[in-house]
Design a protein around this motif. Sequence first.
Motif: not given
Length: 306
Positions: A168-169, A204-209, A231-234
Amino acid sequence: PPPPVSVAAAEQQTVPVQIRSIGSVKVISTVSVRPRVPGQITEVHFTEGTDVKKGDKLFTIDARPYEAAVKLAEANVAKSTALYKGAELNLRRTTQIGLTAGSQAELDAAKTAVDSARAAVAADEAAANAARLQAEFTTITAPIDGRAGAILATRDLNPLVVINQISPITVSFSVPEQQLPLLAAARLAGPPRVEADLRGGGPLAAGTLQFIDNTVDPGTGTLACKAVFANEDRKLWPVLFVDVTLTPGERPNSVLVPVAAVQAGQQGNYVYVVGAGDVAEARPVAVAFETGGRAVVASGLRPGEV
């Protein structure tokens, strides 16, 4: 005739609370690969700019000097072991003779020779282990999963290569200090959702705080935050700037109007409200935030007003 105007009724809905900011993509882990032993690099086992896995071979250093050192150390172990065995035999003979004719001094000397030979064996075995370890260091492997950068070995630089973890990033961004109570309450229910827009279109790239700093920057009045993305799709790349949308919760019973209806004046924001006899009058309003092309009005309007 007077020009026609478009009107819209103020709606009441539950809308997501969104905080927008600009963020910078940062790697979670970065490793500079350096050789542990000196020597000439004989092989490169990867292509720069490609993904590598933990344990993958990266470089091979000429191992011949270290293999020769291992053989020499092993020969010393064999030599000291033979001397140790000879000392033990001499001690046994001295002990048997000592019962009749040998002196105590000869017996003590034999025991000392055995102890010295045993210590020599231990020292040579330690040296042999060290030599084997040095030989193992001639193969340089990747310490983490990540993407390898440019090969620096041919430029006579240290390190040989830098590996960045891409998946991840994280994305670092800041939010106004006034949003801290909202963020603190939202984290009690679970990590708030964060989206990153790469400004190039597409999903959009989805993540969590993941992180909220423990102090407010007194110069800017903002709070540093960090979100983690699989970030699996880089799509997210280190040091890339992205538009961040943080959604800490929902705002029930919110009054919404089209963004185009909100005007800015010297006294603040206002809208034209159609009253009796289809006469429009300016009315000041307070806008909380915008979402989806609509403005969320905190005060100044009631649902259904046109």
